[in-house]
Design a protein around this motif. Sequence first.
Motif, PDB file in Angstrom:
ATOM      1  N   GLU A 145     -15.237  56.988  57.350  1.00 19.23           N
ATOM      2  CA  GLU A 145     -16.526  57.698  57.290  1.00 19.23           C
ATOM      3  C   GLU A 145     -17.309  57.311  56.043  1.00 19.23           C
ATOM      4  OE1 GLU A 145     -15.031  61.740  59.656  1.00 19.23           O
ATOM      5  OE2 GLU A 145     -14.956  61.635  57.463  1.00 19.23           O
ATOM      6  N   ARG A 146     -16.627  57.195  54.923  1.00 20.35           N
ATOM      7  CA  ARG A 146     -17.299  56.856  53.672  1.00 20.35           C
ATOM      8  C   ARG A 146     -17.803  55.418  53.673  1.00 20.35           C
ATOM      9  NH1 ARG A 146     -14.522  61.102  53.168  1.00 20.35           N
ATOM     10  NH2 ARG A 146     -14.711  62.555  51.411  1.00 20.35           N
ATOM     11  N   ALA A 175     -20.862  55.013  55.959  1.00 21.41           N
ATOM     12  CA  ALA A 175     -22.028  55.612  55.304  1.00 21.41           C
ATOM     13  C   ALA A 175     -22.625  54.681  54.254  1.00 21.41           C
ATOM     14  CB  ALA A 175     -21.643  56.946  54.668  1.00 21.41           C
ATOM     15  N   LYS A 176     -21.795  53.782  53.709  1.00 17.61           N
ATOM     16  CA  LYS A 176     -22.258  52.812  52.706  1.00 17.61           C
ATOM     17  C   LYS A 176     -22.712  51.493  53.338  1.00 17.61           C
ATOM     18  CE  LYS A 176     -21.007  54.663  48.550  1.00 17.61           C
ATOM     19  NZ  LYS A 176     -21.429  54.332  47.191  1.00 17.61           N
ATOM     20  N   LEU A 189     -19.632  57.302  64.290  1.00 16.93           N
ATOM     21  CA  LEU A 189     -19.925  56.313  63.254  1.00 16.93           C
ATOM     22  C   LEU A 189     -20.795  55.162  63.735  1.00 16.93           C
ATOM     23  CD1 LEU A 189     -16.504  56.148  61.372  1.00 16.93           C
ATOM     24  CD2 LEU A 189     -18.500  57.573  60.898  1.00 16.93           C
TER      25      LEU A 189
END
Length: 250
Positions: free
Chosen positions: A18-19, A22-23, A44
């Motif tokens: 998820e991180r 997001a980047k 995602l």
Amino acid sequence: MNVLITGASAGFGKALAERLVAKGHRVIGCARRIEKLNALAENLGELFLPVVMDVSDTASIPQIIADLPDDFKEIDVLVNNAGLALGTEPAQKTNLDDWMRMVDTNIKGLIALTHAVLPAMVARDSGYIINLGSIAGNWPYYGGNVYGGTKAFVKQFSLNLRADLVGTQVRVTNLEPGSVAGTEFSNVRYHGDDNKAAEVYDCFKNMTGDDIGDILLWLIESPAHINVNRLEVMPVAQTYNGLTIAKQDK
């Protein structure tokens, strides 16, 4: 950046996926449970590629890597996260099948995937392998027997990879978490007994899968000229204890 994560359907792997998305990074999310991977992919989007992989089926790994789509084929970071603990009984009372399954997943699967990915990293002179170890690989405890043994292997394998990769720009880290709540780890360890699993985390402020996801993201985004060889992390409430002595009655 393309990041391959095993055990991506839950816990640390899911939090990291998820991180990273997001980047703006591409994530190859590998796990056994396609329904969980597909649910994650829906959230995602196209930067997340769900891939069914059972790391204990080591013979299947080279073909899975070879069959990755072109956009995902070049793996910049490998996160060997898939692993499990089974049982808390003393060694003389354990189930041998549990021991073998831990070895097949925590050791054989990890080295097979590393073997499949590492040569291309060396050829490009760029890459990063992060192995999920455990404090169980550093400190013995009751019932840790083969689980602790597998994580001690992961630690030493990580250090030996670093030695072999001298002169290259390929990085290797062994991340060694202590107690982490909110994942499936203890549920698996207690063979689905949710009550026993919950008791492990009672009455203290614990780390979470999100905490470990943040640490993994920090490692991945750290400067390319820095290598964190080992990183051991615990909740503040957890620490070392005295050596146990079994005293006899006078």
